[in-house]
Design a protein around this motif. Structure first.
Motif, PDB file in Angstrom:
ATOM      1  N   ILE A  90       0.808  -1.216   0.000  1.00 31.64           N
ATOM      2  CA  ILE A  90       0.000   0.000   0.000  1.00 31.64           C
ATOM      3  C   ILE A  90       0.850   1.280   0.000  1.00 31.64           C
ATOM      4  O   ILE A  90       0.308   2.371  -0.171  1.00 31.64           O
ATOM      5  CB  ILE A  90      -0.973   0.037   1.199  1.00 31.64           C
ATOM      6  CG1 ILE A  90      -0.204   0.169   2.520  1.00 31.64           C
ATOM      7  CG2 ILE A  90      -1.867  -1.182   1.201  1.00 31.64           C
ATOM      8  CD1 ILE A  90      -1.119   0.447   3.708  1.00 31.64           C
ATOM      9  N   PHE A  98       0.430   3.494  -3.043  1.00 32.97           N
ATOM     10  CA  PHE A  98      -0.866   4.172  -3.061  1.00 32.97           C
ATOM     11  C   PHE A  98      -0.882   5.358  -2.095  1.00 32.97           C
ATOM     12  O   PHE A  98      -1.513   6.381  -2.368  1.00 32.97           O
ATOM     13  CB  PHE A  98      -1.979   3.180  -2.709  1.00 32.97           C
ATOM     14  CG  PHE A  98      -2.126   2.063  -3.709  1.00 32.97           C
ATOM     15  CD1 PHE A  98      -2.747   2.287  -4.930  1.00 32.97           C
ATOM     16  CD2 PHE A  98      -1.623   0.806  -3.431  1.00 32.97           C
ATOM     17  CE1 PHE A  98      -2.878   1.265  -5.860  1.00 32.97           C
ATOM     18  CE2 PHE A  98      -1.749  -0.220  -4.349  1.00 32.97           C
ATOM     19  CZ  PHE A  98      -2.375   0.005  -5.568  1.00 32.97           C
ATOM     20  N   ILE A  99      -0.167   5.213  -0.974  1.00 28.84           N
ATOM     21  CA  ILE A  99      -0.073   6.320  -0.016  1.00 28.84           C
ATOM     22  C   ILE A  99       0.662   7.494  -0.660  1.00 28.84           C
ATOM     23  O   ILE A  99       0.216   8.644  -0.593  1.00 28.84           O
ATOM     24  CB  ILE A  99       0.654   5.866   1.270  1.00 28.84           C
ATOM     25  CG1 ILE A  99      -0.195   4.821   2.014  1.00 28.84           C
ATOM     26  CG2 ILE A  99       0.945   7.076   2.164  1.00 28.84           C
ATOM     27  CD1 ILE A  99       0.496   4.209   3.217  1.00 28.84           C
ATOM     28  N   LEU A 104       1.003   8.055  -3.857  1.00 26.61           N
ATOM     29  CA  LEU A 104       0.193   8.577  -4.952  1.00 26.61           C
ATOM     30  C   LEU A 104      -0.898   9.499  -4.421  1.00 26.61           C
ATOM     31  O   LEU A 104      -1.155  10.573  -5.001  1.00 26.61           O
ATOM     32  CB  LEU A 104      -0.424   7.422  -5.742  1.00 26.61           C
ATOM     33  CG  LEU A 104      -1.322   7.817  -6.930  1.00 26.61           C
ATOM     34  CD1 LEU A 104      -0.515   8.605  -7.959  1.00 26.61           C
ATOM     35  CD2 LEU A 104      -1.943   6.583  -7.573  1.00 26.61           C
ATOM     36  N   THR A 105      -1.537   9.102  -3.327  1.00 24.61           N
ATOM     37  CA  THR A 105      -2.596   9.923  -2.736  1.00 24.61           C
ATOM     38  C   THR A 105      -2.055  11.270  -2.268  1.00 24.61           C
ATOM     39  O   THR A 105      -2.657  12.321  -2.506  1.00 24.61           O
ATOM     40  CB  THR A 105      -3.240   9.181  -1.544  1.00 24.61           C
ATOM     41  OG1 THR A 105      -3.780   7.930  -2.001  1.00 24.61           O
ATOM     42  CG2 THR A 105      -4.350  10.014  -0.931  1.00 24.61           C
ATOM     43  N   ILE A 106      -0.896  11.242  -1.611  1.00 22.89           N
ATOM     44  CA  ILE A 106      -0.272  12.485  -1.146  1.00 22.89           C
ATOM     45  C   ILE A 106       0.093  13.369  -2.329  1.00 22.89           C
ATOM     46  O   ILE A 106      -0.150  14.588  -2.324  1.00 22.89           O
ATOM     47  CB  ILE A 106       0.975  12.169  -0.292  1.00 22.89           C
ATOM     48  CG1 ILE A 106       0.567  11.463   1.003  1.00 22.89           C
ATOM     49  CG2 ILE A 106       1.759  13.456   0.011  1.00 22.89           C
ATOM     50  CD1 ILE A 106       1.734  10.950   1.823  1.00 22.89           C
ATOM     51  N   LEU A 132      -1.179  13.423  -5.415  1.00 22.86           N
ATOM     52  CA  LEU A 132      -2.365  13.987  -6.049  1.00 22.86           C
ATOM     53  C   LEU A 132      -2.981  15.092  -5.198  1.00 22.86           C
ATOM     54  O   LEU A 132      -3.513  16.078  -5.723  1.00 22.86           O
ATOM     55  CB  LEU A 132      -3.393  12.884  -6.315  1.00 22.86           C
ATOM     56  CG  LEU A 132      -3.005  11.860  -7.395  1.00 22.86           C
ATOM     57  CD1 LEU A 132      -4.069  10.769  -7.510  1.00 22.86           C
ATOM     58  CD2 LEU A 132      -2.808  12.544  -8.749  1.00 22.86           C
ATOM     59  N   GLY A 133      -2.899  14.929  -3.874  1.00 20.12           N
ATOM     60  CA  GLY A 133      -3.398  15.972  -2.981  1.00 20.12           C
ATOM     61  C   GLY A 133      -2.602  17.261  -3.129  1.00 20.12           C
ATOM     62  O   GLY A 133      -3.173  18.362  -3.152  1.00 20.12           O
ATOM     63  N   THR A 139      -3.544  18.888  -6.495  1.00 21.94           N
ATOM     64  CA  THR A 139      -4.860  19.529  -6.411  1.00 21.94           C
ATOM     65  C   THR A 139      -4.771  20.862  -5.663  1.00 21.94           C
ATOM     66  O   THR A 139      -5.325  21.884  -6.100  1.00 21.94           O
ATOM     67  CB  THR A 139      -5.871  18.607  -5.710  1.00 21.94           C
ATOM     68  OG1 THR A 139      -5.963  17.370  -6.431  1.00 21.94           O
ATOM     69  CG2 THR A 139      -7.242  19.257  -5.637  1.00 21.94           C
TER      70      THR A 139
END
Length: 373
Positions: free
Chosen positions: A4, A7-8, A10-12, A14-15, A18
Motif C-alpha cells: 500500500i 498508493f499512499i 500517490l494519494t499524497i 495527487l493531494g 490539487t
C-alpha cells in the motif's frame, strides 16, 4: 504494508497537485484581475495532468509525436514547479511590500522564467569533480572515472555522450565505471548513439540502472558488449589490484521496499552471500542505487559506487531526497566501507538542475599507506 506504500505516496502526490491548482488559480486571478476564477481551474488542471501523463506515457516513445509530447511535458513540469515556488516567494514578499497585484504577477512570471533558464543552463554544464580515496591493500594508485545517470533519450544523445567521453579522456583515467541509467528511454536506443564510448582510452565496466530496465536492458547490454564494454551482471572481475563486483539493480534485502525493484528476486544481501568475494583483496562494488551498505561492509567492500538519487536534482526536491536516502550524494563512510554517490551526468524529467550539479567524478584510489605519510 509494502503493497500500500505506492498508493499512499500517490494519494499524497495527487493531494499536493490539487492544492497547487487551487492556489495558483486564486493567485493568478488576483494578479491579473481575471473576472471569472473558474476559467483558470481547467487551465492549471490540464497543465498538471499534461506534465504527469505526458512524461510517463511517452518516455519510451520512438515516434516524433511522442518525442515532442515528452519534451513539452517535461518542460511544463519544470515550469509548473517553479511557478508554484515563485508564487510562494512572492507571497512572502507581500508581507514586506505594498505593490499592485499586477506587479506581483509580473514578478512571478519573470522569476519563473529566470529560474528555469538558470536551471537548464546549469544542467548542461557537466563538471568533473575530484576525490582521493584511500583503499586498504592497494599497492598502486588507480585513477577511476565514475559516470552515472547519463539518461540518453529525448533530451540527450550522441553529442552529449561525446562531450562526456572527451571530459573523461582529459582526466587520463586507468578505468571507467558506469553505474547505470545510461538510457532514459528508447528514443535514442541505438548503437550509433553509443558509439562515442569506443573513443574512451580506458577499459569500461557497466552495470544496469532502473531506467535501463524500463528502456530495454538486454538490448542495451548487448549493444555495449558489441562495442567492447564489459557488462557486469551479479559477477566479479579484476583490474590491477582491484576486485570489482557488479550487481544488477536490486533491493537491499527481502525486508526492504523498493519501488524500482521486484519482490522475490535476488537482493544485495543474497547475491553478495552467493558471490562470497575475497575479503583480503581491495574491493570495489558497483550498484546503481546506494542501498545495502551494511551487506557490502560485511563482505569487505572498500568502495561502493552508485548514483540514482541525482542528489534530488531540483530544489526543493533535493531536501526530500536527503530524507529518503541514507546516502544522497558525495562521499560517506560506514564501518570500513566508503560510499560514493554520484549526482549524475544527466537529468530525469525536466532538463533542469537547481541546487545540484551534473557531474562525472575522477576518483583517485590510493594505497592506504600514502594517506598516512
Amino acid at each position: 504494508m509494502k503493497s500500500i506504500v505506492p498508493f499512499i505516496f500517490l494519494t499524497i502526490f495527487l493531494g499536493i497537485i490539487t492544492g497547487a491548482v487551487i492556489y495558483l488559480t486564486h493567485r493568478f486571478n488576483w494578479y491579473f484581475s481575471i473576472p471569472y476564477t473558474r476559467m483558470l481551474y481547467p487551465v492549471f488542471a490540464v497543465l498538471a495532468l499534461f506534465m504527469m501523463f505526458g512524461v510517463f506515457t511517452t518516455a519510451n516513445s520512438v515516434s516524433l509525436a511522442g518525442h515532442i509530447i515528452y519534451i513539452l511535458a517535461a518542460m511544463t513540469m519544470g515550469l509548473m514547479l517553479y511557478l508554484l515556488i515563485s508564487v510562494i516567494l512572492t507571497d512572502i514578499l507581500r508581507l514586506f511590500t505594498g505593490f499592485k497585484p499586477l506587479t506581483y504577477g509580473l514578478i512571478v512570471v519573470i522569476l519563473t522564467l529566470v529560474i528555469n533558464l538558470a536551471g537548464t543552463l546549469n544542467s548542461w554544464n557537466t563538471k568533473v569533480t575530484h576525490h582521493t580515496i584511500p583503499i586498504k591493500g592497494l599497492t598502486q594508485t588507480v585513477r577511476a572515472m565514475h559516470l552515472s545517470d547519463v539518461h540518453l533519450g529525448h533530451f540527450r544523445g550522441k553529442r552529449f555522450l561525446h562531450k562526456l567521453v572527451s571530459k573523461t579522456n582529459a582526466q587520463n583515467p586507468d578505468i571507467v565505471f558506469i553505474t547505470g541509467d545510461l538510457f532514459d528511454g528508447r528514443y535514442r536506443l541505438s548503437k550509433k548513439d553509443l558509439q562515442p564510448l569506443t573513443d574512451l582510452n580506458a577499459p569500461v565496466c557497466f552495470i544496469e540502472g532502473n531506467h535501463d530496465k524500463y528502456t530495454g536492458v538486454q538490448t542495451i547490454k548487448n549493444m555495449l558488449r558489441e562495442l567492447g564494454i564489459q557488462v557486469l551482471e551479479n559477477n566479479m572481475t579484476g583490474f590491477k589490484d582491484l576486485q570489482i563486483i557488479g550487481l544488477n539493480h536490486m533491493a537491499a534485502d527481502d525486508q526492504t521496499f523498493n519501488v524500482h525493484t521486484q519482490n522475490g528476486h535476488a537482493t544485495i544481501k543474497s547475491t553478495l552471500d552467493k558471490l562470497s568475494p575475497d575479503k583480503s583483496k581491495p574491493t570495489v562494488l558497483l550498484h546503481h542505487s546506494p542501498d545495502g551498505i551494511k551487506y557490502a561492509s560485511k563482505h569487505g567492500v572498500d568502495l561502493y559506487l552508485s548514483g540514482h538519487t541525482h542528489a534530488g536534482q531540483l530544489v526543493p526536491i533535493k531536501y526530500i531526497a536527503a530524507l529518503m536516502f541514507q546516502f544522497n550524494q558525495g562521499l560517506h563512510h560506514y564501518s570500513g566501507t566508503t560510499m560514493f554517490v554520484s549526482q549524475g551526468a544527466g537529468t530525469f524529467g525536466p532538463p533542469i538542475r537547481l541546487g545540484t550539479i551534473s557531474e562525472i567524478s575522477l576518483l583517485t584510489l590510493q594505497p592506504e599507506y600514502l594517506q598516512a605519510e
